[in-house]
Design a protein around this motif. Sequence first.
Motif, short mmCIF file in Angstrom:
data_model
loop_
_atom_site.label_atom_id
_atom_site.label_comp_id
_atom_site.label_asym_id
_atom_site.label_seq_id
_atom_site.Cartn_x
_atom_site.Cartn_y
_atom_site.Cartn_z
N GLY A 1 -1.97 -2.26 -7.26
CA GLY A 1 -1.82 -2.36 -5.82
C GLY A 1 -2.86 -3.27 -5.20
N HIS B 1 0.09 1.76 -6.08
CA HIS B 1 -1.25 2.30 -5.98
C HIS B 1 -2.13 1.83 -7.14
N GLU C 1 0.82 -1.21 0.00
CA GLU C 1 0.00 0.00 0.00
C GLU C 1 0.86 1.27 0.00
#
Lengths: 112, 131
Positions: B97, B93, B89
């Motif tokens: 992610g 992104h 995280e």
Amino acid sequence: MLGSILHRASGVALYAGAAVVTVWLTCLAAGPACYAGFLAIMSSPLGLLVWAGLSAAAFYHLAAGVRHLVWDLGHGLTPRSASALATWSIVFAVVATAAFWAWLFISGRVAL
Amino acid sequence: MSGLQTPRKRVEGLGSAKHGAGLWRRERFSALILIPLILWGLCSAAHLAGGGYDAALAWLQQPFNLVLLAAVLAVCLWHMEMGMRVIIEDYVHGTLGGLLVLLNSLFCWGLGLAAAAAVLSGVFGVGAGVH
């Protein structure tokens, strides 16, 4: 800074270590032939290097984790003491890893 | 427009924040349990080093070792799933992610199931004689 990066790096290494331990258990369950193959690979110089790295990662991650728990309790939060804790975590990891492997070699459990 | 709202008005109705500390608490809780467990794991690894198949199997079949091994595996996998999730995280992104977080969970669950199957068959001899 270095302490924090090492905490993550050792965590990632131990992530791979969990896979190695699972392979060890699977080979143990699969029988003597499979287990002998696992031992042959993991007791080779390269295999011992992997174990050495994993033990160092475990000792460091342990010390750095305790450091975080100390911070969570509200202690050691000044820049000076935070740096000291980071240094001591690294010192602990180096000393513990060296002692661990010295014992393994001296007791004859591991040989090159 | 939002400048005319009070901070409270802005967050009202957006949902409960009462479980916000849950992940933080689980990380610390698992870390605390792992302190004694990982020390036991390192001692066990040193004890098992240099021993062969029979010694390892005999070790695994001791109830004390079996229970602690199951505990150390379960808590380790729980802890590393949370840890890797935080790392993903932080650096990855978007859709990728999210996908990696999912793969991380699957990987940890997979390792846990594989280890459980191996331990069970090692202890109770399920599949013994297959080889």
